[in-house]
Design a protein around this motif. Structure first.
Motif, mmCIF file in Angstrom:
data_model
loop_
_atom_site.group_PDB
_atom_site.id
_atom_site.type_symbol
_atom_site.label_atom_id
_atom_site.label_comp_id
_atom_site.label_asym_id
_atom_site.label_seq_id
_atom_site.Cartn_x
_atom_site.Cartn_y
_atom_site.Cartn_z
ATOM 1 N N PHE A 121 48.256 50.616 27.344
ATOM 2 C CA PHE A 121 46.816 50.382 27.277
ATOM 3 C C PHE A 121 46.129 50.667 28.628
ATOM 4 N N ASP A 122 46.636 50.096 29.708
ATOM 5 C CA ASP A 122 46.079 50.422 31.026
ATOM 6 C C ASP A 122 46.392 51.865 31.397
ATOM 7 N N PHE A 123 47.557 52.308 30.970
ATOM 8 C CA PHE A 123 47.994 53.667 31.291
ATOM 9 C C PHE A 123 47.003 54.687 30.727
ATOM 10 N N LEU B 54 42.969 48.432 17.615
ATOM 11 C CA LEU B 54 41.629 48.514 18.212
ATOM 12 C C LEU B 54 41.753 48.505 19.739
ATOM 13 N N GLU B 55 42.742 47.755 20.243
ATOM 14 C CA GLU B 55 42.928 47.732 21.701
ATOM 15 C C GLU B 55 43.330 49.117 22.226
ATOM 16 N N LEU B 56 44.129 49.835 21.440
ATOM 17 C CA LEU B 56 44.482 51.205 21.843
ATOM 18 C C LEU B 56 43.245 52.098 21.794
ATOM 19 N N ALA B 57 42.472 51.966 20.729
ATOM 20 C CA ALA B 57 41.242 52.776 20.614
ATOM 21 C C ALA B 57 40.297 52.458 21.778
ATOM 22 N N PRO C 203 44.243 38.375 21.425
ATOM 23 C CA PRO C 203 44.503 39.784 21.789
ATOM 24 C C PRO C 203 45.198 39.814 23.158
ATOM 25 N N GLY C 204 46.286 40.574 23.250
ATOM 26 C CA GLY C 204 47.066 40.577 24.498
ATOM 27 C C GLY C 204 47.187 41.934 25.141
ATOM 28 N N TYR C 205 46.577 42.932 24.530
ATOM 29 C CA TYR C 205 46.643 44.289 25.079
ATOM 30 C C TYR C 205 45.277 44.711 25.616
#
Ligand code: COA
Length: 260
Positions: free
Chosen positions: A91-93, A114-117, A142-144
């Protein structure tokens, strides 16, 4: 490298990564997260690739979340590690990748989906897409990066409501909230994203990388976004792209950026 859970298609300077676990609605298990990390890293290092699009396979889901079956029995320590490792690897990457990333949300984007999006630099959705952070319905949060990126995109009040109610918003509502930039019929989604990507490829990739860093710095409490912008602006003057871009303008021709 060969992948089992994703596949990559390249068309000129545009690469599309498709998450390919349709039977599990493309849920992000550990192996998929590792493959995505590797794929983003390889594509980012490939100087021919100027834009990356990420989408999900099938017509139903972008990604229906982290794979619940993998963490249902985790301890406190394992839970913390899961979030930390996921954020670092994926995710940060993605959020800090030097190559622009467009999220093509072709269906459910829930939880980690959604966190990836939201880690992508911007998003486009298909009409059938549904987005939400349902984690509190599972007894977790949510953890990402979701508690941070959702308020950044939609504002604190809407984010709080979405997180607390664990409910989904449809594509039109997501557009209204600024969570996605466009909504398209599903069959037009990828072609539209590739058109946007093509527009990006006409510009200086070196300058775009500097712009990504400067924009991201504004969301990093440890950084001074304005100072990062000044530094990045100055750096651009030392690039071949800047020489080409300004020369092309003055010579009234289209720039052909060397990307250095
Ligand atoms: N993790 C693991 N497996 C998942 C998953 C997830 N996040 N989301 C869906 N799946 C699996 C289902 O278990 C099912 O597998 P099975 O066929 O082996 O039983 C398959 O994907 C299809 O899902 P299903 O629930 O049958 O589809 P549906 O159309 O009835 O419902 C959703 C679709 C998206 C509403 C529903 O799958 C869902 O709520 N998923 C979980 C969303 C979530 O809470 N994500 C956040 C995780 S932190």
């Amino acid at each position: 490298m060969t992948y089992e859970n994703i596949y990559i298609e390249e068309e000129g300077a545009i690469a599309t990564i498709t998450i390919d676990r349709p039977k599990k609605l493309n849920a992000l298990n550990k192996a998929t997260i590792e493959e995505l990390h590797q794929a983003f890293k390889e594509l980012d290092e490939d100087k021919e690739i100027k834009v990356i699009i990420i989408t999900g396979s099938g017509e139903k889901a972008f990604v229906a979340g982290a794979d619940i079956s993998e963490f249902a029995h985790f301890s406190v320590e394992q839970g913390g590690l899961l979030a930390a490792k996921g954020q670092e690897l994926l995710f940060d990457f993605v959020a800090h990748l030097s190559t622009p990333v467009i999220g093509a949300i072709n269906g459910f984007a829930l939880g980690g989906g959604l966190e990836l999006a939201m880690s992508c630099h911007f998003r486009v959705a298909s009409e059938n897409a549904k987005m939400g952070l349902p984690e509190v319905s599972l007894g977790v949060i949510p953890g990402y990066g979701g508690t941070q990126r959702l308020p950044q995109l939609v504002g604190k009040g809407v984010a709080m409501e979405m997180i607390m109610t664990a409910s989904m918003v449809d594509a039109q509502k997501a557009l209204q909230h600024g969570l996605v930039n466009y909504v398209l019929p599903q069959e037009e989604l990828l072609a539209f994203c590739r058109k946007l990507a093509q527009k990006i490829t006409n510009n200086s990739s070196v300058a775009i990388t500097q712009a990504i860093n400067a924009v991201n710095a504004g969301y990093n409490p440890k950084a001074d976004g304005y100072a990062v912008e000044i530094d990045a602006f100055g750096r651009c003057f030392g690039t071949d792209d800047f020489k080409e871009g300004t020369a092309a303008f003055l010579e009234k021709r289209k720039a052909d950026f060397p990307g250095s």
